[in-house]
Each structure stands twice: as C-alpha cells, then as structure tokens.
Write a protein that holds these residues in place. Structure first.
Motif, PDB file in Angstrom:
ATOM      1  N   GLN A 195       0.894  -1.319  -0.018  1.00 10.66           N
ATOM      2  CA  GLN A 195       0.029  -0.043   0.196  1.00 10.66           C
ATOM      3  C   GLN A 195       0.814   1.333   0.140  1.00 10.66           C
ATOM      4  O   GLN A 195       0.677   2.069  -0.731  1.00 10.66           O
ATOM      5  N   PHE A 196       2.002   1.169   0.728  1.00  8.92           N
ATOM      6  CA  PHE A 196       3.021   2.527   1.123  1.00  8.92           C
ATOM      7  C   PHE A 196       3.535   2.653  -0.584  1.00  8.92           C
ATOM      8  O   PHE A 196       3.477   3.692  -1.121  1.00  8.92           O
ATOM      9  N   ASN A 235       1.644   6.738  -6.859  1.00  7.38           N
ATOM     10  CA  ASN A 235       0.727   7.424  -7.381  1.00  7.38           C
ATOM     11  C   ASN A 235       1.286   8.834  -6.909  1.00  7.38           C
ATOM     12  O   ASN A 235       0.900   9.862  -8.019  1.00  7.38           O
ATOM     13  N   ARG A 236       1.756   9.163  -6.117  1.00  6.56           N
ATOM     14  CA  ARG A 236       2.350  10.518  -5.851  1.00  6.56           C
ATOM     15  C   ARG A 236       3.451  10.955  -6.722  1.00  6.56           C
ATOM     16  O   ARG A 236       3.345  11.968  -7.155  1.00  6.56           O
ATOM     17  N   LYS A 270       3.277  14.209 -13.644  1.00  8.94           N
ATOM     18  CA  LYS A 270       2.224  15.007 -14.563  1.00  8.94           C
ATOM     19  C   LYS A 270       2.320  16.154 -14.141  1.00  8.94           C
ATOM     20  O   LYS A 270       2.149  16.984 -15.325  1.00  8.94           O
ATOM     21  N   ASP A 271       2.255  16.819 -13.156  1.00  8.37           N
ATOM     22  CA  ASP A 271       2.382  18.050 -12.673  1.00  8.37           C
ATOM     23  C   ASP A 271       3.549  18.971 -13.353  1.00  8.37           C
ATOM     24  O   ASP A 271       3.396  20.052 -14.031  1.00  8.37           O
ATOM     25  N   ALA A 292      12.982  10.527 -10.019  1.00  7.62           N
ATOM     26  CA  ALA A 292      11.998  10.360  -8.997  1.00  7.62           C
ATOM     27  C   ALA A 292      11.598   8.921  -8.736  1.00  7.62           C
ATOM     28  O   ALA A 292      11.384   8.407  -7.663  1.00  7.62           O
ATOM     29  N   VAL A 293      11.465   8.073  -9.714  1.00 10.27           N
ATOM     30  CA  VAL A 293      11.040   6.829  -9.799  1.00 10.27           C
ATOM     31  C   VAL A 293      12.529   6.067  -8.790  1.00 10.27           C
ATOM     32  O   VAL A 293      12.119   5.294  -8.086  1.00 10.27           O
TER      33      VAL A 293
END
Length: 184
Positions: free
Chosen positions: A61-62, A68-69, A75-76, A95-96
């Motif tokens: 979940q984390f 998603n973040r 995307k932003d 970032a990945v």
C-alpha cells in the motif's frame, strides 16, 4: 524353601511391573511435552507469518501511494514545462529511482523493527543512531513547510505524538515523515 523362592519370584515380578509403569509414565510425560512444544512452535510460526503478511500488505500500500504521488508530481511537472521533455524524463527517472530507494529503505527499516521486537537482545544500537539530513530549501521543494516544522520539532527533542498534536496531523504520518527523512 520353595515357598521362599516363590515369594522372591513374586517380589521380583512386582518390582518389574513397577519399573515398567514408571518408565511408561515418564515416556508419556516426555511425549506430552514434545506435543506442547510442537503446538507452541506452530503457533509462533502462524503469528510470525501473519505479521509478515500484514507488513507486506502495508508495504505494498505504501509503495502504491508513493507511485501515485510520483505520477501526480511527474504529471504536474510535465504540464508546467511541456518544452523540456528530456529534462522531464530525467527528472521522472530520478523520481522513480528515489521512490524505489526510499521504499527499499522503509522495507529495511520495518524489517529491522520487526526483528528487534522478536529478538531485542541482538539489535545493534549503532544502527539506530542515524542523523537527520539537512532540511531542503524552498527552491528544492515548495511543499515541505510541514516537513521542516516537524523535523525542527524533532531535533528540539519533541516526540512524534507531541509533533502530531502541535501540527494537527496523525501520529503515524509524523512517524513516517521522520523515518523517511532519516533514511534519505
């Protein structure tokens, strides 16, 4: 004389029966102890496996939240600068990499924490003495004012519960934030 021999034989038979009964009861006690130990071992294995499964689900979940973040942030960023696609690709790759490294560190931390709960005598105290990294400037991250305040309070000796109350956030969120910053 024959009466004496019969009496001795009878006594020897009684002693032999008593010895057999004594050995049988000891063997049964040993078998009962072994059964109890097997039951305890099975219970412990079940508890540990359920704990590990729960920890795995929480980590998944984390990881999804982090992905998603990072997707939203990427995307932003792409919407803000459509002309610099190569730079965006490099930043998204970075970032990945950062999210995967952070996830790895969080998994390692959780595993160390679980191990220390099960085997508290074998934990190395030097492992827990990590220093907090320097706080990023606003140019590097515009959304870290909460982060900065939490880290500053933590450095001033406040506990995660106190920080959570002062900032109006959840205790778990603050703990994750502090741990996340310690492992960077």
């Amino acid at each position: 004389m024959s009466v004496f021999l019969i009496f001795v034989s009878f006594l020897l038979n009684i002693v032999a029966f008593l010895a057999i009964i004594l050995l049988y009861t000891r063997q049964n006690r040993l078998m009962n102890i072994e059964k109890k130990q097997e039951k305890v071992i099975n219970d412990l294995e079940d508890i540990i496996s359920s704990y590990l499964l729960e920890m795995k689900e929480e980590n998944e979940q984390f990881m999804k939240q982090l992905e998603n973040r990072s997707k939203v942030e990427n995307k932003d960023d792409r919407q803000k600068q459509p002309n610099s696609s190569k730079q965006d690709d490099n930043e998204s790759t970075q970032a990945v990499i950062n999210t995967r490294a952070t996830a790895y560190q969080m998994n390692r931390m959780n595993a160390n924490k679980a191990y220390s709960k099960v085997f508290p005598d074998t934990v190395d105290d030097n492992e827990n003495n990590t220093q907090l990294p320097p706080i990023r400037t606003e140019e590097e991250n515009t959304d870290d004012s909460l982060e900065n305040r939490a880290l500053l309070m933590h450095r001033n000796g406040k506990t995660a519960e106190e920080i959570a109350k002062l900032l109006g956030k959840g205790k778990t969120e603050i703990e994750l934030l502090l741990k996340f910053r310690q492992n960077k």
